[in-house]
Design a protein around this motif. Sequence first.
Motif, PDB file in Angstrom:
ATOM      1  N   GLU A  40      -4.867   8.278   1.223  1.00 58.72           N
ATOM      2  CA  GLU A  40      -5.696   7.097   1.446  1.00 58.72           C
ATOM      3  C   GLU A  40      -6.143   6.983   2.902  1.00 58.72           C
ATOM      4  N   TYR A  91       0.823   5.570   0.376  1.00 59.15           N
ATOM      5  CA  TYR A  91       0.098   6.731   0.877  1.00 59.15           C
ATOM      6  C   TYR A  91       0.791   7.982   0.368  1.00 59.15           C
ATOM      7  N   LYS A 129       0.835  -1.197   0.000  1.00 58.59           N
ATOM      8  CA  LYS A 129       0.000   0.000   0.000  1.00 58.59           C
ATOM      9  C   LYS A 129       0.869   1.246   0.000  1.00 58.59           C
TER      10      LYS A 129
END
Length: 951
Positions: A636, A117, A115
């Motif tokens: 996010e 950000y 992930k």
Amino acid sequence: MILWLCLCWGFSPSAAQPDSELMARYLEQQLLADYSIVEQVARRVPRQAKFLQRLETRPRMSEFHVRSTIISRYAFTTVSCTMVNSGSEAREAVFEMQIPAAAFISNFTMSIGNKTYYGEVTGKEKKNSTEDKERHKKPPSPTEGRENGYETFKASAFIPRKMQARFILHYEELLQRRLGKYEYTVSIRPQQLVGRLRVEVNILENSGIVSLEVPPLRNSKQKGNGKAEGDVSPPPSTVIGHTKTLAKVTFNPSVVEQTKIARNGILGDFIIRYDVNRELSVGDVQILNGYFVHYFAPTDLPPLPKNVVFVLDSSASMVGTKLKQTKEALFTILQDLRPEDHFNIIGFSNRIKVWQQDRLVPVTPNNIRDAKKYIHNMSPTGGTNINGALQTGAKLLNDYIAQNDIDARSVSLIIFLTDGRPTVGETQSSKILSNTKDAIRDKFCLFTIGIGNDVDHKLLERMALENCGMTRLFQEDEDAASHLKGFYDEIGTPLLSDIRVDYPEDDVEQVTQNFFPNYFNGSEIIIAGKLINRTSDKLHVEVTASNSKKYILLKTDVAIDLLSRNDIRGVPGLEDGKGDNNYIERAWSYLTIKELLNSRLKSDDSQEKDNLMEKAKSMALAYNFVTPFTVLKMKEAGLHSELPQEEFISPSTDGIGEKVQSLQGHKAPPGIRRGQDKQRIKISKTSADGDPHFVIDFPSSKFSVCFNIDGEPGDILRLVSDHKESGVTVNGQLIGAPAPPNGHKKQRTYFSTITILSNKPERSYLEITPRRVILDDGEKLVLSCGRSAVVRSRSLEVSISAYSNITVTIRDSISFVILIHHYKKPAPYQRNHLGFYISNSKGLSSDSHGLLGQFLNHEVKLLQESLNTSHQEAGQNQTEALKANPTNTLKVKGRLVPVVWKQRRIYNGQQEVNCWFAKNNADKLIDGSYQDYLASHPFDTGTSFGTINSL
């Protein structure tokens, strides 16, 4: 997974670090292999290393990479850090990075596992007044806001087991020139040994890079010192390479090399210092994509006299090291004062003690000795009366300026030092600020210095900002003596005052600060703006300033189509910069935001403060800068980072806006006659130019006389000698060149140097060559002939038209014009040389002499020679008839001189002159012979044959 991000000021306590050499070598040999994270974690390792790994409870930093691109002093820095969690459970990773307080963060990204950000800069919501009041109840410590010009960015995230996190931070800054060098600093404090650690800095300076150096790593206690002690070699593994305009510096230490520097991973500051080529001109103006940035840092200027008052805290809190180091610094500073300076010293606690009552004293050996005794006897006692000390210092300096006939172009200043907060007398900061501003009244500048953790840094910062000064903050455990001396060195040599930079109003807009009260040696003035008319092919620039006894006006036209010079696309080493290509626009936005923040800090009007805040916020959002009015939010996760409650909502004055002063009410220095260079100079025919060819014009007789002088290379000819009466002397030195093929001469000679001397009403001299002009009236000033400029003193004015001519005017009654002859591709018999023309000779006396001067106040008669050799004077209407007669004669002071009719071209061939030519080195035309006009040196002022004098 938990994720949080914050900005904080100061360090967090670091966990204990394994300091074993075994661990270092293990990391060196095992972790640098190109395996995946899981493979690295699962790899078999020695038993001792496994034990040390178990002791390590936090994620390990596998990579720390800094890449910086510096383009024309504007630096883009990217910091990339990778952390690995090799444990069996999620662990918190903390990324800390010290960045310059003057820098703006422009982006931040975190990748955790799979992930990512992304940071987004958004506006900060305005807090209510109750919150603001609560916020200010606790006085902030300087370590919360900065550590000697640095702030700490901190981000934290939990990394799942067997995974990695990557942090990428971007920030930008405009490098400041101090003590003649730009300094770029990268903090390398990963707080653990790193498998792959690399710093790469690429520098592009179109002006040319000079004096590039990389000193040893600097630890926190050395910050701001600017000087390395002992070893001055670069850190190990540093590689430096550069060409004329490009430089690349890398620092890539192995784990073992890191261990030798610091086993805890706090290596220090990696520093690069350099300067660029420069000359006394309007400076370096760079234009790209509708924006411009202007760097002005002249050299070779004499220093201005100073009137300085030192105001020193001697309260009880200064006891011990602080007062001792202050005394040591002052002893050195006093020794560096110049003979033309004046000074005084004030010590303050709850009482105000003035060394010399009601006056400033000149710098003499006795006064310096007595001042050292006074400082030596200062003892710490009592409270801190900041307001009273500043009021006393300001009154002392104001009275001295008013009561003494001081040089109007000297620089007056107060240097104020304290380690605490006001405890005696007026203690309210707002009133101290108001009182100080009212006392100074824009007549001089205030420079403030704070030592230790208890100082009110906001008060010192604003006092300096409101009174055209600067501030410095030093920690108590640092080498304060060297810091104080270094700060004084920055401001101890003022070279110019009242500097104003102007551009045509119809061509530019949104220009940053363009008036500066002082320019100090080793510093730099920076202005930026936007172009209104992008179709124009040039930008006119004028710089006016005062230098000691002279006013200076520098002018030039800068070509706007400079894409090939300022466009950095395709430059090796700069290929992957994204924001780098519009570096001039970003430098403009950086400067503009800094000035808006400083203007808000100085303002006491709430409406004005709100307007300035909105302007700064709007521009910061447009350029993605994190400022006191913007925050960084993660896209996010919806998490955000912002400055802590204690953060001072103004940038440090270590930044670019440290000498901001309102432009209202400031005008160009008096004495500068704008536009005077646009008037075409009236040129007389009376001249010495070319090989050299002499022409003397006799307007009343309506004819001219000409002659040649066949001198030798190195000869110095007296052109005008009037030293005893008007005080003016002009000499010209010859340079040789081969004769053209098939010519009748063996060699050619030209004027390579013209020297003009004047001793009335004061001594001054000019030395002019095709490349430069040196003006010395007790203080030396060097000007380039390639830049338009005007310099004016009390009785002398020098105006340079770039690559064309120099006009010298003495007391408004004597004018000389010197033509500059430059050859782009000179033939073997050509040399760059000068031509000398007399434009106005009214101020020269009837007794003036020299090859040209002897004819300025005397008439010459033209005679007709008949067949029976009797002579009669020719009338003016007979002159045309005499041209064809090869045996005409001039009557000069009773001497008969045979002449022939010739045509000459003067003034770069633009003007044709008909003249009577005297042969044989002007035999009988001039008094004496050619040898009688030879000077012994360029400054020889002898006026009679065989006599030598010097000015």
